[in-house]
Design a protein around this motif. Sequence first.
Motif, PDB file in Angstrom:
ATOM      1  N   UNK A  71      46.300  35.679  41.099  1.00  4.90           N
ATOM      2  CA  UNK A  71      45.193  35.465  42.034  1.00  4.90           C
ATOM      3  C   UNK A  71      44.496  34.156  41.731  1.00  4.90           C
ATOM      4  N   UNK A  72      44.199  33.388  42.776  1.00  2.00           N
ATOM      5  CA  UNK A  72      43.495  32.117  42.592  1.00  2.00           C
ATOM      6  C   UNK A  72      42.565  31.883  43.769  1.00  2.00           C
ATOM      7  N   UNK A  73      41.314  31.567  43.468  1.00  2.00           N
ATOM      8  CA  UNK A  73      40.333  31.318  44.514  1.00  2.00           C
ATOM      9  C   UNK A  73      38.946  31.641  44.024  1.00  2.00           C
ATOM     10  N   UNK A  74      38.016  31.939  44.942  1.00  2.00           N
ATOM     11  CA  UNK A  74      36.638  32.251  44.549  1.00  2.00           C
ATOM     12  C   UNK A  74      36.573  33.484  43.660  1.00  2.00           C
ATOM     13  N   UNK A  75      35.621  33.491  42.744  1.00  2.00           N
ATOM     14  CA  UNK A  75      35.506  34.582  41.793  1.00  2.00           C
ATOM     15  C   UNK A  75      35.273  35.931  42.423  1.00  2.00           C
ATOM     16  N   UNK A  76      34.483  35.985  43.510  1.00  2.00           N
ATOM     17  CA  UNK A  76      34.211  37.281  44.121  1.00  2.00           C
ATOM     18  C   UNK A  76      35.465  37.881  44.741  1.00  2.00           C
ATOM     19  N   UNK A  95      39.642  42.071  44.457  1.00  2.00           N
ATOM     20  CA  UNK A  95      41.061  42.428  44.536  1.00  2.00           C
ATOM     21  C   UNK A  95      41.529  43.043  43.218  1.00  2.00           C
ATOM     22  N   UNK A  96      41.150  42.432  42.096  1.00  2.00           N
ATOM     23  CA  UNK A  96      41.582  42.947  40.792  1.00  2.00           C
ATOM     24  C   UNK A  96      41.062  44.358  40.556  1.00  2.00           C
ATOM     25  N   UNK A  97      39.786  44.598  40.894  1.00  2.00           N
ATOM     26  CA  UNK A  97      39.209  45.925  40.702  1.00  2.00           C
ATOM     27  C   UNK A  97      39.932  46.963  41.557  1.00  2.00           C
ATOM     28  N   UNK A  98      40.227  46.597  42.795  1.00  2.00           N
ATOM     29  CA  UNK A  98      40.931  47.520  43.694  1.00  2.00           C
ATOM     30  C   UNK A  98      42.328  47.838  43.184  1.00  2.00           C
ATOM     31  N   UNK A  99      43.047  46.816  42.779  1.00  2.00           N
ATOM     32  CA  UNK A  99      44.418  47.026  42.319  1.00  2.00           C
ATOM     33  C   UNK A  99      44.460  47.858  41.040  1.00  2.00           C
ATOM     34  N   UNK A 100      43.544  47.578  40.114  1.00  2.00           N
ATOM     35  CA  UNK A 100      43.512  48.381  38.892  1.00  2.00           C
ATOM     36  C   UNK A 100      43.133  49.828  39.197  1.00  2.00           C
ATOM     37  N   UNK A 101      42.300  50.011  40.210  1.00  2.52           N
ATOM     38  CA  UNK A 101      41.939  51.358  40.624  1.00  2.52           C
ATOM     39  C   UNK A 101      43.113  52.122  41.213  1.00  2.52           C
TER      40      UNK A 101
END
Length: 349
Positions: A206-211, A216-222
């Motif tokens: 993933x690359x781009x704005x922090x938010x 996306x990271x939180x959703x995928x880990x969930x």
Amino acid sequence: MFHELTIREVRAETPEAVAITFEMPEQGNADFAWKPGQYLTLRDTVDGEDMRRSYSIASLPGKPLTVGVKRLEGGVFSTHCQGLKPGDRIQVMRPEGRFTPRGEDSLVLIAAGSGITPMVSIAADALARGAEVTLIYGNRNTDTIMFREALEGLKDRYVDRFTLIHILSREPQDVELLNGRITGEKIAALGRAGAVDLDGAQGIYLCGPGDMIDDVAETLQGQGIERERLHFERFFQDGEAPRKPRSAEAEAAAEAGVSVEVVLDGSRRRFNVQAGDDTVLAAAARQGLELPYSCKGGMCCTCRCKVTEGSAEMAVNYSLEPWELEAGFTLACQSRPTSDRLVLDFDAA
């Protein structure tokens, strides 16, 4: 630390972004050997001020060294870069960065805006060695898509192994799921629809704005995606990121004065941190010692070093991995001593 390179070409990618290609002198080839996903730090004098910023390498395999620069609102250096022209000379630091693929056979790349720049080289390299790649790329509209020609070329060449999905926030597309901004739920929905194989991806970048990255990271880990498969590269607007206030320990140390010793390129240099110094980097600059840095926002890792004696806290950290923190690494641009003596090793692996 910096090399002076001549600009070979400046190509408009969008109305607000350019691709800058450098001439590479024969003696500089070894110094500028790079891996897909790494970045260059550019340095120039803008309105009488010495400035530097880091930009990801966006070169295809075997092609000249190129970076992409998007003009940011209020961004002095990014605006300056739009006016560069062939023949201009600029200071460039050797390639750095660890946002590099691990040899995976299947990758999902998720980028927004100028976050595409490292993805171009990552995708091209992975495809050239036989991997399967899915790239999800978010923009406002078609006119703001950077490296569109290069991406379309990869799509045509690797039709069976490269899936390119454009998400547009201000230009309606026929498929409703492809409208709007990139969010964690949108990526998950693309997975449920079969457009992208998230579970089968060996690496998700993933690359781009922090938010966007956080969501996306939180959703995928969930959804059960292991943290080890997720890799981040954050982009930010010009200026400093929000910083934590100095702790009582750091305040007391600065008030009393801290003796700092750094190991850099095999040499040892000393200076002091005083009450008016926000970070180790600021204290060194005040006393005429130039330490490695680029973004000053805790994101690029150019100033990464290891604490070998003493202790320090960081105002923010967006780049060091948990294992690095456990091993004693810190970022000089964010470090505030919490002991009366601090030794930092910039040469530590």
